[in-house]
Design a protein around this motif. Structure first.
Motif, PDB file in Angstrom:
ATOM      1  N   MET A 348      10.994  -3.085   0.107  1.00 17.97           N
ATOM      2  CA  MET A 348       9.612  -2.924  -0.360  1.00 17.97           C
ATOM      3  C   MET A 348       8.767  -2.003   0.511  1.00 17.97           C
ATOM      4  SD  MET A 348       8.257  -6.605  -1.572  1.00 17.97           S
ATOM      5  CE  MET A 348       6.609  -6.150  -2.089  1.00 17.97           C
ATOM      6  N   ASN A 349       8.976  -2.104   1.845  1.00 16.33           N
ATOM      7  CA  ASN A 349       8.091  -1.374   2.750  1.00 16.33           C
ATOM      8  C   ASN A 349       8.075   0.122   2.495  1.00 16.33           C
ATOM      9  OD1 ASN A 349       6.974  -3.478   4.042  1.00 16.33           O
ATOM     10  ND2 ASN A 349       8.467  -3.516   5.724  1.00 16.33           N
ATOM     11  N   SER A 350       9.202   0.654   2.013  1.00 12.60           N
ATOM     12  CA  SER A 350       9.230   2.109   1.797  1.00 12.60           C
ATOM     13  C   SER A 350       8.344   2.500   0.621  1.00 12.60           C
ATOM     14  CB  SER A 350      10.664   2.576   1.578  1.00 12.60           C
ATOM     15  OG  SER A 350      11.214   1.848   0.508  1.00 12.60           O
ATOM     16  N   GLU A 351       7.993   1.542  -0.222  1.00  9.88           N
ATOM     17  CA  GLU A 351       7.166   1.877  -1.388  1.00  9.88           C
ATOM     18  C   GLU A 351       5.732   1.360  -1.291  1.00  9.88           C
ATOM     19  OE1 GLU A 351       9.447   0.363  -4.665  1.00  9.88           O
ATOM     20  OE2 GLU A 351      11.198   1.466  -3.970  1.00  9.88           O
ATOM     21  N   LEU A 352       5.497   0.386  -0.453  1.00 14.04           N
ATOM     22  CA  LEU A 352       4.134  -0.165  -0.353  1.00 14.04           C
ATOM     23  C   LEU A 352       3.192   0.865   0.282  1.00 14.04           C
ATOM     24  CD1 LEU A 352       5.036  -3.749   0.938  1.00 14.04           C
ATOM     25  CD2 LEU A 352       3.894  -3.232  -1.237  1.00 14.04           C
ATOM     26  N   GLU A 353       1.955   0.924  -0.224  1.00 14.27           N
ATOM     27  CA  GLU A 353       1.022   1.915   0.328  1.00 14.27           C
ATOM     28  C   GLU A 353       0.056   1.313   1.333  1.00 14.27           C
ATOM     29  OE1 GLU A 353      -0.866   3.915  -2.885  1.00 14.27           O
ATOM     30  OE2 GLU A 353       1.029   4.860  -3.515  1.00 14.27           O
ATOM     31  N   ARG A 354      -0.451   0.109   0.985  1.00 12.58           N
ATOM     32  CA  ARG A 354      -1.486  -0.470   1.863  1.00 12.58           C
ATOM     33  C   ARG A 354      -0.941  -1.570   2.766  1.00 12.58           C
ATOM     34  NH1 ARG A 354      -3.723  -0.687  -3.225  1.00 12.58           N
ATOM     35  NH2 ARG A 354      -5.077   1.060  -3.705  1.00 12.58           N
ATOM     36  N   SER A 355       0.020  -2.302   2.240  1.00 10.65           N
ATOM     37  CA  SER A 355       0.459  -3.475   3.001  1.00 10.65           C
ATOM     38  C   SER A 355       1.860  -3.282   3.572  1.00 10.65           C
ATOM     39  CB  SER A 355       0.435  -4.693   2.086  1.00 10.65           C
ATOM     40  OG  SER A 355       1.330  -4.475   1.034  1.00 10.65           O
ATOM     41  N   ARG A 356       2.273  -4.240   4.378  1.00  9.24           N
ATOM     42  CA  ARG A 356       3.607  -4.235   4.976  1.00  9.24           C
ATOM     43  C   ARG A 356       4.191  -5.635   4.842  1.00  9.24           C
ATOM     44  NH1 ARG A 356       3.976  -0.128   4.206  1.00  9.24           N
ATOM     45  NH2 ARG A 356       3.850   1.766   5.380  1.00  9.24           N
ATOM     46  N   VAL A 357       5.489  -5.707   4.564  1.00  7.07           N
ATOM     47  CA  VAL A 357       6.114  -7.015   4.386  1.00  7.07           C
ATOM     48  C   VAL A 357       7.234  -7.189   5.399  1.00  7.07           C
ATOM     49  CG1 VAL A 357       7.634  -8.320   2.844  1.00  7.07           C
ATOM     50  CG2 VAL A 357       5.583  -7.280   1.944  1.00  7.07           C
ATOM     51  N   SER A 358       7.314  -8.352   5.986  1.00  5.87           N
ATOM     52  CA  SER A 358       8.468  -8.610   6.846  1.00  5.87           C
ATOM     53  C   SER A 358       9.036  -9.988   6.504  1.00  5.87           C
ATOM     54  CB  SER A 358       8.022  -8.428   8.290  1.00  5.87           C
ATOM     55  OG  SER A 358       8.281  -9.520   9.048  1.00  5.87           O
ATOM     56  N   ILE A 359      10.338 -10.132   6.704  1.00  2.00           N
ATOM     57  CA  ILE A 359      11.002 -11.376   6.274  1.00  2.00           C
ATOM     58  C   ILE A 359      11.457 -12.179   7.490  1.00  2.00           C
ATOM     59  CG2 ILE A 359      12.903 -12.352   4.899  1.00  2.00           C
ATOM     60  CD1 ILE A 359      13.070  -9.619   3.502  1.00  2.00           C
TER      61      ILE A 359
END
Ligand code: ATP
Length: 592
Positions: A348-359
């Protein structure tokens, strides 16, 4: 475990029972007893308040021969009870004194009515209203001060012997407070090693620090044992973030609306804001309202997965933030529905513009990554933290911390905590097991109405927990496995030791015929025996019989009578009536 809960309920109920008479009604004796311990209250409940009951008695005597339909009950609670009784007496025709009021009408003989009233009058005095069912149980010093502290649902503020793991997690996650996405983390460790408790502790700290420094950072917890498909995980996440976005929008709308009001009255109100005119504020309000309208909650089934994913994606990316998705029991998700969810989340992170996701994945199965796509595996395992089992000394510390809050001052004898720790250490260092043991030992002592918990209570608790586990495992076995187990029990009950597979199969076949169930092949039954062995219900050892080849020697590892009772509680197996004739002796079997 259920038994434990029942015990707790009983205690709570009994407390409520006492408290129940502690309500607003000033006439009831315990109403003056605001404080005091449970035993104080119990003692009071037992001795009663003689002054009050004397007043009550005199009230009753002055009330004279009351008609049951009169509304002059001084105590609303008992009045209701009396009313109900009198109504049912009248409607039913035959009262508790066996009098037909319909026949007698309102002019019924008042002495007969007195008989009926006496039943009701008895219940007005709390001392007589109860038959003392709970009084004995409440007598004596309480053992627990706060039993909840020993339950798995309680998250302790301190986690002894997990400082290193907690610091490692914090070091990785601090990146989120700088606005960047932290590395994904995989947490491993056997059951009860404090993985969930530590991860939740770190998350709470992370969220509260993010509020303190006003850096948007959120943690979402998902238990994959419950939420075990990609659809459900994504839907749950989407709905959480939709709700959060709505809350953020509502808050901003409130602020903007009041700003608009102020700006209309005094245009300088906009001076310190990003808006240069009332119209700009209105545009923003309009845009927020449109956004809010566009949000959709994902139904729990029915949408194509792409749509669920994009709803989640848009919701997360609605504004700037770092999101940590905590997937507890992540191995259950992979086992049930493959690694698609993890693949989608990790890219997801490569496509998210404003946010960042970590698992942050948590697992007690060290091998589950073997089933992952190599890309997912390397992305997910950027950082790995291992939670080793606790040893007996560490468990002792953990228990001591909890026991301080959970038990009354001197309720535990010296051996109790070391013994619970030693038992749980044998059981792969499981803190959950240690806490269960301590709680169950306390409950058994409570049930014995002793003042303290001793070594014997711990030993009984160990047996009880083990038996509860066996009962649960046996109860949930498939019917075929239950039949195989039943065959083994029958053989043992008939004095056959070191049972072999052939003997089990013979009895099993007869049982299947008896209750009209399909018979499996001997090979399949051998597999079922191996499964029972893995569950710890039977012990199956392969032994060499020289020229006769190799065979399995099977023996039961669980208490025979309790296990048999659980099996017979299954409606299908309860049809087995007399199993005695099925059991063939070893001699018969060998000669066949
Ligand atoms: N160091 C500790 N100090 C105090 N309590 C602890 C500690 N470690 C574990 N516990 C307690 O033990 C119980 C089990 O812990 P937890 O749920 O974190 O284990 P887990 O490793 O996640 O187990 P599972 O893999 O079975 O979910 C909880 O009640 C938790 O509060």
């Amino acid at each position: 475990m259920n038994g434990d809960d029942t015990d707790q309920d009983t205690t709570l109920d009994s407390q409520r029972f006492v408290d129940g008479s502690d309500g607003d009604d000033e006439q009831l004796p315990p109403s003056t007893d605001e404080g005091g311990t449970q035993s104080d209250r119990a003692a009071k409940g037992q001795s009663g308040d003689r002054e009050e009951s004397a007043i009550r008695e005199s009230d009753e005597s002055t009330a004279g021969n009351r008609n049951p339909t009169d509304d002059d009950h001084s105590d609303p609670e008992t009045a209701n009870a009396a009313d109900t009784d009198s109504v049912s007496t009248v409607r039913g025709g035959v009262g508790s004194a066996g009098v037909d009021f319909d026949a007698e009408g309102d002019d019924a003989d008042s002495s007969v009515l007195d008989d009926v009233m006496l039943d009701d009058v008895g219940s007005e005095d709390p001392e007589e209203a109860s038959q003392g069912l709970f009084d004995d149980l409440l007598a004596g010093d309480p053992i627990f001060e706060n039993k909840e502290v020993l339950r798995p649902s309680y998250t302790p503020r301190k986690l002894p012997h997990r400082e290193e793991q907690i610091n490692n997690m914090a070091t990785i996650l601090v990146t989120a407070l700088r606005g960047d996405s932290p590395s994904n983390i995989l947490i491993y460790g056997k059951t009860g090693t404090g993985k969930t408790a530590s991860a939740k502790f770190v998350s709470t700290e992370l969220e509260s620090t993010s509020q303190k420094y006003e850096v948007p950072c959120e943690v979402e917890y998902i238990n994959c044992e419950v939420t075990d498909t990609q659809y459900r995980v994504l839907a749950q996440l989407a709905n959480k973030f939709v709700e959060k976005n709505e809350a953020v929008i509502d808050e901003e709308l409130d602020d903007l609306e009041s700003l608009r009001e102020r700006a209309r009255e005094t245009p300088t109100a906009l001076a310190e804001t990003e808006y240069d005119s009332v119209a700009a504020v209105e545009d923003r309000i309009e845009q927020l309202e449109e956004d809010r309208e566009s949000f959709e909650q994902v139904p729990m089934t029915g949408w194509p997965t792409d749509r669920v994913y994009s709803t989640f994606f848009d919701a997360v990316d609605y504004h700037e933030r770092v999101v940590v998705i905590m997937l507890d029991e992540i191995d259950k998700l992979v086992e049930k529905s493959g690694d698609d969810t993890l693949y989608n989340l990790s890219r997801m992170n490569s496509e998210l513009e404003r946010s960042r996701v970590s698992i942050m994945g948590i697992s007690n199965d060290l091998k589950f990554t073997d089933f992952l796509d190599p890309r997912v595996k390397s992305s997910l395992g950027e950082e790995e933290i291992v939670f080793p089992p606790y040893d007996a000394n560490q468990l002792r510390d953990i228990l001591e911390h909890r026991a301080e809050v959970a038990f009354e001052g001197d309720a535990l004898t010296d051996d109790v905590i070391p013994l619970c720790a030693a038992f749980a250490a044998q059981e792969h260092g499981d803190a959950r097991r240690a806490l269960d043991l301590l709680r169950t030992a306390g409950e058994l002592a409570e049930r014995d109405q002793t003042d303290d918990v001793d070594e014997d209570h711990v030993r009984k608790a160990q047996e009880k927990i083990e038996l509860d586990r066996v009962v649960e495992v046996v109860r949930t076995l498939p019917t075929q496995s239950k039949l195989v187990l039943f065959a083994i029990i029958m053989l043992e009950k008939n004095g056959v030791h070191n049972i072999n597979t052939g003997e089990v199969y013979n009895v099993y076949q007869r049982l299947c015929e008896e209750i009209d169930v399909d018979t499996l092949t001997q090979r399949r039954v051998t597999d079922l025996i191996s499964e029972l062995d893995m569950l710890g219900i039977v012990n199956a050892v392969v032994v060499s019989k020289g020229r006769y080849g190799r065979t399995k020697e099977i023996s039961l590892s669980v208490p025979i009578d309790e296990t048999e009772a659980v099996l017979l509680s299954d409606s299908r197996l309860s049809d087995i009536e007399d199993t005695q004739p099925f059991v063939q002796t070893r001699f018969d079997n060998d000669s066949s």
